[in-house]
Design an enzyme around this catalytic site. Structure first.
Site: not given
Ligand SMILES: [Zn+2]
Length: 386
Positions: A76, A106, A138-139, A166
């Site tokens: 995501d 990212d 995740e975000e 990351e």
């Molecule tokens: Zn990330």
């Protein structure tokens, strides 16, 4: 039938073209990856976070056994709403040695490199399996991966290490802070604003609570960070959102605010909320003397564990070797690594691109970073055939 082959560059363009903004889910991207892996004879498994909308994917290349290496990343991306992009964020643009697009650093750059090398993973006679773990949501607080982590713990052979890609400029990061978020609601008692003796002003009570948060924050800052690795060098406490009241001439019945603490790894996660709660309890008797149905409630809305350094872990040894690095670093942002560590799998963070470009308009990844990541993955293959 010829199997689709991609360079990391082509694969990144392909992944960026899927708008995987967290709120909208990631199914089309996952379907693409499933088909691609299937082409190469690799079975993958979905573990849903929100059926039909948001899912995690886990795949194994090489022998089906414990002790493998997981390459992990979220699919995501953060929204582009309101950001001044110079070009379509979901159409990759190459310019001045950089690839531009939402998620470039990212963290689709890492995923694209891993996926592009799948045919090489497959062709090598891996003695140690390489796993791919692609997550969602995740975000929005590292929440989507949780069912996958639970599934891995219960049903899958335990890997030796997780590498979370990351963006670290391919430096090896072995520690980050945890984040605990809270929602506090103050219920007071409404009255005409001239009759302050008849009401309980929820906004004023919230003000006292906020002052206590300020005192806690100051004390944490004073205590500092014995490891000397974090910036800022202490457990931080922050309030991000507040709402309350109806009109200027009504004593407000309700005030609510959201706050968080970013904890140094290894610190007691209960200390800050317990101290806040003691203070809240001390305010309630005076409120209840005016109206019995008043009070203060606080819910913990999310807990992302920090990543504890494990200096002799197989994950750290391996990542230092693969990245040709000789030291580790700490970062202040949260990742999924602490969740894998929580189920007993040593975890480390190492991925291409810089966090400086993440979440912004004109997000990019330097092509040189993609090349470093590719070299890292090729060394991983050599490690896994021996
Ligand atoms: Zn990330």
């Amino acid at each position: 039938m010829t199997k689709a082959r991609y360079t990391p560059h082509d694969m990144l363009a392909r992944l960026i073209a899927f708008d995987t903004t967290s709120r909208d889910g990631n199914i089309p991207l996952i379907e693409f990856v499933e088909d691609y892996l299937e082409d190469w004879g690799i079975k993958s498994l979905r573990v849903d976070y929100e059926a039909g909308k948001k899912t995690n994917l886990y795949a194994t290349i090489g022998p089906d056994m414990a002790g493998g290496i997981v390459l992990s990343g979220h699919t995501d991306v953060v929204p582009v709403d309101g950001q001044p992009w110079s070009s379509d964020p979901f159409q990759m643009v190459e310019k001045d040695g950089k690839f531009y697009g939402r998620g470039a650093c990212d963290m689709k750059g890492f995923l694209a490199t891993a996926l592009a090398l799948v045919p090489e993973f497959k062709a090598a006679s891996l003695k140690t399996p390489i796993h791919l773990a692609l997550s969602c949501d995740e975000e929005v607080g590292c929440i989507g991966v949780r069912p996958l982590v639970a599934y891995m713990k219960k049903h899958l052979p335990r890997p030796k290490a997780v590498i979370v890609g990351e963006p670290t400029l391919m430096k090896v990061v072995n520690a980050h802070k945890g984040a605990h978020t809270f929602a506090t609601e103050v219920l007071g008692h409404e009255a005409h604003s001239s009759c302050t003796h008849l009401g309980v002003n929820a906004i004023l009570v919230a003000g006292e609570l906020l002052s206590e948060i300020g005192r806690i924050a100051a004390d944490m800052r004073e205590r500092g960070d014995p490891s000397g690795r974090f910036n800022p060098p202490y457990t931080s406490v922050h309030v991000g959102l507040i709402e309350g009241g109806t009109a200027k001439n009504i004593i407000p019945r309700r005030c609510a605010f959201k706050w968080e603490t970013r904890l140094l790894p290894g610190s007691d996660p209960d200390e800050v909320p317990a101290r806040f709660d003691r203070f809240a309890r001390s305010l309630e008797p005076a409120m209840k003397r005016i109206a019995a149905d008043t009070g203060i409630t606080t819910d913990c809305t999310n807990k992302v564990p920090g990543l504890r350094p494990q200096p002799d872990s197989p994950a750290e040894h391996l990542a230092l070797h693969l990245a040709e690095a000789n030291g580790t670093e700490a970062v202040s942002y949260c990742t999924e690594a602490g969740l894998f560590q929580e189920i007993g799998i040593p975890s480390i963070i190492c991925g291409p691109g810089s966090i400086e470009q993440a979440h912004k308009a004109d997000e990019f990844i330097a092509i040189s970073e993609m090349a470093k990541c590719e070299a890292f993955m090729r060394r991983l293959i050599r490690h896994c055939v021996n």
